[in-house]
Design a protein around this motif. Sequence first.
Motif, PDB file in Angstrom:
ATOM      1  N   LEU A 160       0.842  -1.201   0.000  1.00  0.00           N
ATOM      2  CA  LEU A 160       0.000   0.000   0.000  1.00  0.00           C
ATOM      3  C   LEU A 160       0.877   1.251   0.000  1.00  0.00           C
ATOM      4  O   LEU A 160       1.877   1.293   0.724  1.00  0.00           O
ATOM      5  N   PRO A 161       0.516   2.263  -0.773  1.00  0.00           N
ATOM      6  CA  PRO A 161       1.239   3.539  -0.664  1.00  0.00           C
ATOM      7  C   PRO A 161       0.810   4.280   0.603  1.00  0.00           C
ATOM      8  O   PRO A 161      -0.396   4.438   0.844  1.00  0.00           O
ATOM      9  N   VAL A 162       1.763   4.653   1.421  1.00  0.00           N
ATOM     10  CA  VAL A 162       1.447   5.368   2.672  1.00  0.00           C
ATOM     11  C   VAL A 162       2.373   6.581   2.803  1.00  0.00           C
ATOM     12  O   VAL A 162       3.230   6.822   1.936  1.00  0.00           O
ATOM     13  N   GLN A 163       2.196   7.287   3.882  1.00  0.00           N
ATOM     14  CA  GLN A 163       3.087   8.410   4.202  1.00  0.00           C
ATOM     15  C   GLN A 163       3.521   8.310   5.660  1.00  0.00           C
ATOM     16  O   GLN A 163       2.853   7.629   6.462  1.00  0.00           O
ATOM     17  N   TYR A 164       4.607   8.969   5.983  1.00  0.00           N
ATOM     18  CA  TYR A 164       5.032   9.010   7.384  1.00  0.00           C
ATOM     19  C   TYR A 164       5.656  10.371   7.664  1.00  0.00           C
ATOM     20  O   TYR A 164       6.121  11.068   6.762  1.00  0.00           O
ATOM     21  N   TRP A 165       5.639  10.752   8.947  1.00  0.00           N
ATOM     22  CA  TRP A 165       6.186  12.053   9.343  1.00  0.00           C
ATOM     23  C   TRP A 165       7.700  11.964   9.458  1.00  0.00           C
ATOM     24  O   TRP A 165       8.218  11.059  10.090  1.00  0.00           O
ATOM     25  N   LYS A 166       8.393  12.925   8.807  1.00  0.00           N
ATOM     26  CA  LYS A 166       9.843  12.998   8.951  1.00  0.00           C
ATOM     27  C   LYS A 166      10.225  14.477   9.041  1.00  0.00           C
ATOM     28  O   LYS A 166      10.035  15.223   8.074  1.00  0.00           O
ATOM     29  N   ARG A 167      10.689  14.870  10.173  1.00  0.00           N
ATOM     30  CA  ARG A 167      11.070  16.269  10.449  1.00  0.00           C
ATOM     31  C   ARG A 167       9.954  17.234  10.054  1.00  0.00           C
ATOM     32  O   ARG A 167      10.165  18.221   9.353  1.00  0.00           O
ATOM     33  N   GLY A 168       8.762  16.921  10.449  1.00  0.00           N
ATOM     34  CA  GLY A 168       7.637  17.821  10.209  1.00  0.00           C
ATOM     35  C   GLY A 168       7.011  17.736   8.835  1.00  0.00           C
ATOM     36  O   GLY A 168       6.012  18.411   8.567  1.00  0.00           O
ATOM     37  N   ASP A 169       7.556  16.923   7.958  1.00  0.00           N
ATOM     38  CA  ASP A 169       6.973  16.757   6.614  1.00  0.00           C
ATOM     39  C   ASP A 169       6.485  15.328   6.412  1.00  0.00           C
ATOM     40  O   ASP A 169       7.005  14.392   7.022  1.00  0.00           O
TER      41      ASP A 169
END
Lengths: 184, 337
Positions: A160-169
């Motif tokens: 699945l395409p997902v997103q995660y938080w990295k340094r506020g982005d």
Amino acid sequence: MQLFLSRKAASPVAVLQAIFFFIFLSILLVTGIMLISLLKLPTYTMHEFHAEVIAHRLLYSDNTFNYVDALGRVYPGIVDLSRFNSSSLDDEVQYTYDRFVAARFTLLDAESWKIMTWRDERGVSRIRSTYLNEYVFDKWFPLFSAGVKGKTVDGVQYYLPVQYWKRGDLEPAILEVTVLVPTT
Amino acid sequence: MIHFQQEILLDAIINYLNAPDDVTVMGKRGQSNFMFIIYQLLALGIVIVAFFGFVYKTTTDDYAFRELYTKDIALTMELMHGAPGELSLHYEFMPTKTYGIVFKEGSSEGIIDSIWLYDIKNKNTPAFFQFGRDPFISIERYEAERADIELIKQNNNINFTEIPDEIIGIFSDMPRVNTVFPTWKYDRSFCFVTSLDNPEMTLLLSRGIESALRIERRVDRIKADIHQCDADMTIAFNIKSGGEQSSVKIVYNDDIDQKSHKLAWLMRKHIFDATYEEKTFNQFLLTKSAEDTPLKGFDDSNVGVFIEFNKEEEPLLLRNQAILPIADAIREYYGEI
């Protein structure tokens, strides 16, 4: 060979013949039951569907690795890396019998599809994965991935395409979902 | 040693064949042998009955259905655990299936994580399935003789309540007929008829439904008439007061393709949804037309439904509770919802 037994020998022989008779009858009945079971299956095999349901439960819950904002709103598809650890899934789903289901979620790089890693406080490189029943999963996964007919473990595996938080982005990533259930 | 055992078994068989000679003696030993054969026959009878009982259970669909329902409820519970927020779900069985249900501990004391579904007549062979427990969500032990239940998730609790008798069947068994018509808004026509003595109310209802349908969709060919007319769908109304119970009675045309049945089913569902919280009606009846019903004389090939509201209330107030649900039912019938 003695064809006629004496009266004294009749009683133990009767017991023996009864045992023989019931063993023979039991074999006959078990064979009959097996034949009937082959002709008409009274059970529903829904292992893949079961695994799919467990995957959805974990993917949409507010108690797993999904990002939850200050108001308590859940964001499925946004991974909270601070909760992306094995204990979070084991806290969310608890079966009395732990060999009921096992799952693994792994984060992959969105471009190279390589497994993402992180370094713990001792500087050891670790795979970015989270497990449900890790010990059971490690035993079952080779059976599942072998893909042989008649295997004792079934399940689902997809990306699945997902997103995660990295340094506020928010950074893109791929989530590998593997959920396994026993077929026996 | 093996040879010796074979000899004993062979001797046993020969002795068994010789046994009737002893029976005829009817001395003490003969009586004992006779009783032994009787016991054997009884044991054989029990085994055969058990065997055919198993065959019967296997060949009928009852156990299979129970197993299917049990797994389905267990997986529904899994999804309820994962769903954020609050929700409730009506879970109904087919009318012919009457099961008892138990939510109870699987193997750990005090942890409710398994479902047992049993036949009310025979509780010995329940179907069983387990679901995953969330330690942050509490579940109460529940046992009921009827398995039609409402599952409610609220404030980190999952509760179960029995569905009241008057609701059972409202959400199940919709006729499986395809009535979706993508361009219905351009060339469908409706006809609203009063079958009894209230033409003014019919006019008000039909105008209201017409407006509700026209809010978002351009429906131009709606007719309101006091007689049956040529249209795709004929809906007849009657509002009466003074009955013992407040009720909605929906009678549908007994057409072959079940389209009238589907429309009537949808109307009952939408009217129920719109009025249930206020308890406007106690009964929601759905029947097909018979000789003595108001649909007598309707064209059998046409989609036709008759709705009768029976309530001691101002008809104008009732009108508002009927218009939107009926319009929604028509839209769903044509695949708009």
